[in-house]
Write an enzyme that holds these catalytic residues in place. Structure first.
Site, PDB file in Angstrom:
ATOM      1  N   LYS A   1       0.647  -0.922   0.136  1.00 40.63           N
ATOM      2  CA  LYS A   1       0.198  -0.012  -0.035  1.00 40.63           C
ATOM      3  C   LYS A   1       0.703   1.752   0.564  1.00 40.63           C
ATOM      4  CE  LYS A   1      -2.507   1.404   3.606  1.00 40.63           C
ATOM      5  NZ  LYS A   1      -2.338   2.629   4.176  1.00 40.63           N
TER       6      LYS A   1
ATOM      7  N   GLU B   1       0.628   5.946  -0.204  1.00 39.08           N
ATOM      8  CA  GLU B   1      -0.771   6.551  -0.144  1.00 39.08           C
ATOM      9  C   GLU B   1      -0.469   7.370  -0.814  1.00 39.08           C
ATOM     10  OE1 GLU B   1       0.012   8.730   3.632  1.00 39.08           O
ATOM     11  OE2 GLU B   1       0.149   6.282   5.140  1.00 39.08           O
TER      12      GLU B   1
ATOM     13  N   GLU C   1      -9.641   7.155   3.741  1.00 44.15           N
ATOM     14  CA  GLU C   1      -9.568   8.156   5.090  1.00 44.15           C
ATOM     15  C   GLU C   1     -10.130   9.062   4.828  1.00 44.15           C
ATOM     16  OE1 GLU C   1      -5.628   6.920   6.889  1.00 44.15           O
ATOM     17  OE2 GLU C   1      -6.310   7.562   8.955  1.00 44.15           O
TER      18      GLU C   1
HETATM   19  O1  KIV Z   1      -1.272   3.204   8.441  1.00 37.77           O
HETATM   20  C1  KIV Z   1      -2.570   2.038   8.829  1.00 37.77           C
HETATM   21  O2  KIV Z   1      -2.476   1.252   9.804  1.00 37.77           O
HETATM   22  C2  KIV Z   1      -3.446   2.468   7.746  1.00 37.77           C
HETATM   23  C3  KIV Z   1      -4.660   2.208   8.315  1.00 37.77           C
HETATM   24  C4  KIV Z   1      -4.909   3.521   8.630  1.00 37.77           C
HETATM   25  C5  KIV Z   1      -5.547   2.215   7.111  1.00 37.77           C
HETATM   26  O3  KIV Z   1      -3.104   2.801   6.504  1.00 37.77           O
END
Ligand code: KIV
Length: 294
Positions: free
Chosen positions: A141, A143, A210
């Site tokens: 993931k 951002e 988010e």
């Molecule tokens: O790092 C994390 O836990 C996240 C969540 C808030 C989606 O990115």
């Protein structure tokens, strides 16, 4: 990993929460997540950072485990996620995967690329993603939108499934001026919608939204066809939900965000609390109309 989800009571971690056999679960995969979405079933995700909690979340029926860089705040005591290193993410990702293997877990594991490990170039992103994939993650993931789009395409073309993250992006909390709702105004909402479509086009298979208004996250969810939205503080219109595990268990160093429910209320174990979360998300009871970020 096998399709059986039965927990042994004699694991090296001691007695895990329940030894009762669970219904058969197939390993979670992208096609399986697509199936859930097609039949209108919500996708459940929780963060976990170690072997035991990952095993418990898996046993409770959580489909996706996020090794989030939120571990910087909940495990390391940092004031934001900015200080988390790639090596720390590798360590926790490996721990989670070891826990899942020990109990023949089936969850899909997503690991966060931490701050400044994918910002320099697409090649830097590939090297960082490789570290997490080799630690056992199934997906990484990252951002942001716009500048990340070509990075997402580069990773996806090289066989790395990618989850994007828009709205409140904690790694840029200082630039955003704090943990506040994003996409309230027409212009910022339009930008998020455009970035979401671009990320889908680049091959992102999942998108965390988010702290954005419910109407916006619902619109984005309806516009996206091959990319599943996972909301946190974004209302109930997304394809799935995620919470930071510590928050939903009611243990954290500060105040729980307004959009969180403490699932330990009325539960006699962590596994029961996580199972209640899964049930509440699947049945549409979580989040309710008061559990949002605005
Ligand atoms: O790092 C994390 O836990 C996240 C969540 C808030 C989606 O990115």
């Amino acid at each position: 990993m096998s399709t059986s989800n039965t927990l042994s009571s004699t694991t090296p971690y001691g007695t895990l929460p329940s030894a009762s056999p669970l219904p058969e679960r197939r390993p979670v995969s992208l096609p399986r997540l697509n199936e859930l979405r097609e039949r209108g079933e919500k996708i459940t995700m929780l963060t976990a950072y170690d072997a035991t909690f990952a095993a418990v979340a898996d046993a409770a029926g959580v489909e996706c485990i996020l090794v989030g860089d939120s571990l910087g705040m909940v495990c390391q005591g940092l004031s934001s996620t900015v200080g988390v290193s790639l090596e720390t993410m590798r360590y926790h990702t490996e721990s989670v995967l070891r826990g899942l293997r020990r109990v023949q877990g089936t969850a899909w594991v997503i690991a966060d690329l931490p701050f400044s490990t994918y910002h320099e170039s697409r090649e830097q992103a590939l090297r960082s993603a490789a570290v997490l994939m080799q630690a056992g993650a199934h997906m990484v993931k990252l951002e942001g939108g716009g500048w990340t789009t070509e990075t997402v395409r580069f990773l996806v073309e090289r066989g790395i499934p990618v989850c994007a993250h828009l709205g409140l992006t904690p790694q840029t909390v200082h630039a955003l001026g704090g943990y506040r709702v994003q996409g309230r105004e027409d212009q910022s909402a339009m930008l998020l919608r455009r970035q979401a479509l671009e990320l889908q086009d680049a091959g992102a298979a999942m998108l965390v939204l988010e702290m954005v208004p419910a109407a916006l996250s619902t619109d984005i969810t309806q516009e996206l066809k091959t990319c599943h939205t996972i909301g946190i503080g974004a209302g109930k219109g997304t394809a799935g939900q995620v919470l930071v595990m510590h928050d939903m268990l009611g243990v954290n160093l500060g105040k729980n965000p307004k959009f969180v429910r403490n699932f330990m209320d009325g539960a006699s174990s962590v596994r029961e609390a996580m199972a209640a979360y899964v049930q509440a998300v699947k049945s549409g009871q979580f989040p309710d109309d008061t559990q949002h970020a605005w």
